[in-house]
Design a protein around this motif. Structure first.
Motif, PDB file in Angstrom:
ATOM      1  N   ALA A  48       0.836  -1.208   0.000  1.00  0.00           N
ATOM      2  CA  ALA A  48       0.000   0.000   0.000  1.00  0.00           C
ATOM      3  C   ALA A  48       0.864   1.249   0.000  1.00  0.00           C
ATOM      4  O   ALA A  48       0.575   2.223  -0.718  1.00  0.00           O
ATOM      5  CB  ALA A  48      -0.925  -0.014   1.207  1.00  0.00           C
ATOM      6  N   LEU A  49       1.936   1.238   0.787  1.00  0.00           N
ATOM      7  CA  LEU A  49       2.829   2.396   0.818  1.00  0.00           C
ATOM      8  C   LEU A  49       3.572   2.547  -0.497  1.00  0.00           C
ATOM      9  O   LEU A  49       3.731   3.661  -1.014  1.00  0.00           O
ATOM     10  CB  LEU A  49       3.818   2.243   1.978  1.00  0.00           C
ATOM     11  CG  LEU A  49       4.854   3.354   2.133  1.00  0.00           C
ATOM     12  CD1 LEU A  49       4.173   4.699   2.372  1.00  0.00           C
ATOM     13  CD2 LEU A  49       5.820   3.030   3.272  1.00  0.00           C
ATOM     14  N   GLN A  50       4.025   1.442  -1.055  1.00  0.00           N
ATOM     15  CA  GLN A  50       4.766   1.503  -2.314  1.00  0.00           C
ATOM     16  C   GLN A  50       3.906   2.029  -3.457  1.00  0.00           C
ATOM     17  O   GLN A  50       4.374   2.772  -4.315  1.00  0.00           O
ATOM     18  CB  GLN A  50       5.290   0.104  -2.647  1.00  0.00           C
ATOM     19  CG  GLN A  50       6.346   0.067  -3.741  1.00  0.00           C
ATOM     20  CD  GLN A  50       6.939  -1.324  -3.893  1.00  0.00           C
ATOM     21  OE1 GLN A  50       6.290  -2.321  -3.598  1.00  0.00           O
ATOM     22  NE2 GLN A  50       8.185  -1.391  -4.328  1.00  0.00           N
ATOM     23  N   GLY A  51       2.616   1.643  -3.449  1.00  0.00           N
ATOM     24  CA  GLY A  51       1.737   2.066  -4.528  1.00  0.00           C
ATOM     25  C   GLY A  51       1.267   3.506  -4.412  1.00  0.00           C
ATOM     26  O   GLY A  51       0.863   4.109  -5.421  1.00  0.00           O
ATOM     27  N   SER A  52       1.309   4.068  -3.207  1.00  0.00           N
ATOM     28  CA  SER A  52       0.787   5.425  -3.015  1.00  0.00           C
ATOM     29  C   SER A  52       1.864   6.465  -2.775  1.00  0.00           C
ATOM     30  O   SER A  52       1.559   7.666  -2.759  1.00  0.00           O
ATOM     31  CB  SER A  52      -0.186   5.426  -1.824  1.00  0.00           C
ATOM     32  OG  SER A  52       0.467   5.005  -0.643  1.00  0.00           O
ATOM     33  N   LEU A  53       3.114   6.069  -2.595  1.00  0.00           N
ATOM     34  CA  LEU A  53       4.153   7.037  -2.253  1.00  0.00           C
ATOM     35  C   LEU A  53       4.402   8.021  -3.386  1.00  0.00           C
ATOM     36  O   LEU A  53       4.578   9.229  -3.142  1.00  0.00           O
ATOM     37  CB  LEU A  53       5.453   6.297  -1.891  1.00  0.00           C
ATOM     38  CG  LEU A  53       6.599   7.167  -1.382  1.00  0.00           C
ATOM     39  CD1 LEU A  53       6.168   7.988  -0.181  1.00  0.00           C
ATOM     40  CD2 LEU A  53       7.810   6.305  -1.022  1.00  0.00           C
ATOM     41  N   ASP A  54       4.411   7.561  -4.633  1.00  0.00           N
ATOM     42  CA  ASP A  54       4.622   8.477  -5.757  1.00  0.00           C
ATOM     43  C   ASP A  54       3.518   9.521  -5.830  1.00  0.00           C
ATOM     44  O   ASP A  54       3.784  10.710  -6.080  1.00  0.00           O
ATOM     45  CB  ASP A  54       4.695   7.693  -7.065  1.00  0.00           C
ATOM     46  CG  ASP A  54       5.978   6.887  -7.179  1.00  0.00           C
ATOM     47  OD1 ASP A  54       7.002   7.307  -6.592  1.00  0.00           O
ATOM     48  OD2 ASP A  54       5.973   5.836  -7.847  1.00  0.00           O
ATOM     49  N   ASP A  55       2.275   9.100  -5.623  1.00  0.00           N
ATOM     50  CA  ASP A  55       1.154  10.054  -5.661  1.00  0.00           C
ATOM     51  C   ASP A  55       1.243  11.052  -4.516  1.00  0.00           C
ATOM     52  O   ASP A  55       0.916  12.240  -4.687  1.00  0.00           O
ATOM     53  CB  ASP A  55      -0.171   9.293  -5.592  1.00  0.00           C
ATOM     54  CG  ASP A  55      -0.393   8.411  -6.808  1.00  0.00           C
ATOM     55  OD1 ASP A  55       0.185   8.726  -7.875  1.00  0.00           O
ATOM     56  OD2 ASP A  55      -1.127   7.416  -6.695  1.00  0.00           O
ATOM     57  N   ILE A  56       1.696  10.596  -3.350  1.00  0.00           N
ATOM     58  CA  ILE A  56       1.843  11.511  -2.212  1.00  0.00           C
ATOM     59  C   ILE A  56       2.904  12.564  -2.495  1.00  0.00           C
ATOM     60  O   ILE A  56       2.742  13.748  -2.178  1.00  0.00           O
ATOM     61  CB  ILE A  56       2.181  10.708  -0.937  1.00  0.00           C
ATOM     62  CG1 ILE A  56       1.007   9.817  -0.537  1.00  0.00           C
ATOM     63  CG2 ILE A  56       2.557  11.641   0.210  1.00  0.00           C
ATOM     64  CD1 ILE A  56       1.317   8.877   0.605  1.00  0.00           C
TER      65      ILE A  56
END
Length: 366
Positions: free
Chosen positions: A166-174
């Motif tokens: 979950a963190l890996q998939g959302s870190l770029d968007d953050i």
């Protein structure tokens, strides 16, 4: 030419250290010949003065197997002993611990006829174990890096669901979201942390590839990997750590060596059993317990005898005890298949000694 002077020693106790090595030599009559310290670079030259076949005993340490291989090539008999087995032979007790007393205790412990020694590992075994140690270190660093990223995000009010995916998939968007409180410096910091995470993933993948290659090329690893709850990593670690499983007399001894046997405080004919001893190799024991967790959690989905036994045990004594019990069972099965060179059969039923053939009374009734 100087003639080599032999030291008439029958047994030598060695206390290893990084720079200084303490030796304690006795003859066949148990008379102390010498007790002195040697520089590391002069140890092998001193050992060359020992008679062929002399017993040289040292404690388990990071360099013990290296020295044991070198002594074996010189025609000596190296032995490696666990520290907890040599400590009771220190006559000065806990308060008298020093290099000289330790080497004397090691030498005395080696004279016991039923003493257990650690087999000398080959270069290939230690090379594989180096990959396992690197993998464990990378896993620890990777977890710390992920937690560090989560902590930084929480300080700025950004919460991410549990799990590394979950963190890996959302870190770029953050990092691209301009509506949060992250300023330029914080975004640069998180980008560096993200790059470190990716680098650690690459290191972890390299270790897994080496262990997978070991599993493909080694028949023993393939045989060990047939057990339920024993994957490629556990199988590789077992083969690299143990080597020859026949060094253990029984499956019970192997389980006790791993620290999976219950501790005892028995006296007066009354048995008092406690938790497992946790002696032996921590890494291999941990892998067996982790593998047993997955088997116990999914035992209700299978119908083989081991799964039914694990499910019934979980319902009777609880999940944690069932996991440790299955890890101990897997250790015993692992010894059986590896020492006998047979494949694992989940439907195998053991037969007690003497019950392989029907009794005379049973034959008369037929």
């Amino acid at each position: 030419m100087n003639q080599l002077i032999r030291i008439p020693a029958a047994r030598v106790g060695v206390d290893l250290a990084k720079r200084v090595i303490q030796v304690h030599a006795v003859d066949a009559a148990e008379k102390v010949l010498l007790s002195r310290s040697l520089p590391r670079e002069k140890f092998l030259a001193w050992c060359a003065q020992l008679p062929p076949g002399c017993l040289v005993v040292m404690e388990v340490s990071s360099s013990a197997h290296h020295w044991a291989r070198a002594l074996l090539a010189m025609g000596l008999q190296p032995r490696i002993i666990s520290a907890h087995l040599a400590a009771p032979y220190r006559t000065q007790g806990r308060r008298g611990k020093n290099d000289a007393n330790d080497s004397a205790a090691i030498c005395e412990a080696a004279s016991r006829p039923h003493m257990h020694f650690v087999p000398v590992k080959s270069v290939e075994q230690q090379s594989l174990l180096a990959v396992h140690r690197l993998r464990e270190g990378v896993k620890t660093d990777r977890t710390a890096c992920i937690n560090r990223i989560r902590g930084i995000l929480l300080e700025f009010g950004v919460a991410v669901p549990t799990g590394s995916r979950a963190l890996q998939g959302s870190l770029d968007d953050i990092l691209e979201d301009a509506s949060n409180e992250l300023n330029a410096l914080t975004r640069w910091t998180l980008q560096r942390a993200q790059a470190q995470w990716r680098e650690l993933d690459a290191h972890l993948q390299w270790c897994d590839e080496r262990l997978a290659a070991h599993a493909r090329d080694n028949a023993q690893v393939q045989r060990a990997g047939q057990l339920m709850g024993v994957g490629p990593v556990t199988a590789s670690a077992a083969v690299a750590t143990v080597g020859d499983f026949k060094q253990f007399r029984s499956a019970q001894q192997f389980g006790g060596w791993l620290g999976l046997a219950p501790s005892q405080n028995s006296s007066g004919g009354k048995a008092r059993l406690g938790g497992i001893t946790k002696r032996g190799d921590i890494y291999l024991r941990t892998l067996l317990i982790q593998g047993a967790k997955s088997v116990v959690n999914t035992a209700h989905l299978r119908d083989d005898p081991i799964s039914r036994w694990a499910a019934q045990l979980r319902d009777r004594v609880g999940w944690q005890k069932a996991v440790v019990a299955l890890a101990n069972k897997n250790a015993r099965i692992l010894w059986a298949v590896m020492s006998r060179g047979i494949d694992f059969d989940p439907h195998h039923r053991s037969v007690k000694p003497g019950d392989e053939f029907p009794s005379p009374q049973a034959c008369a009734m037929t």
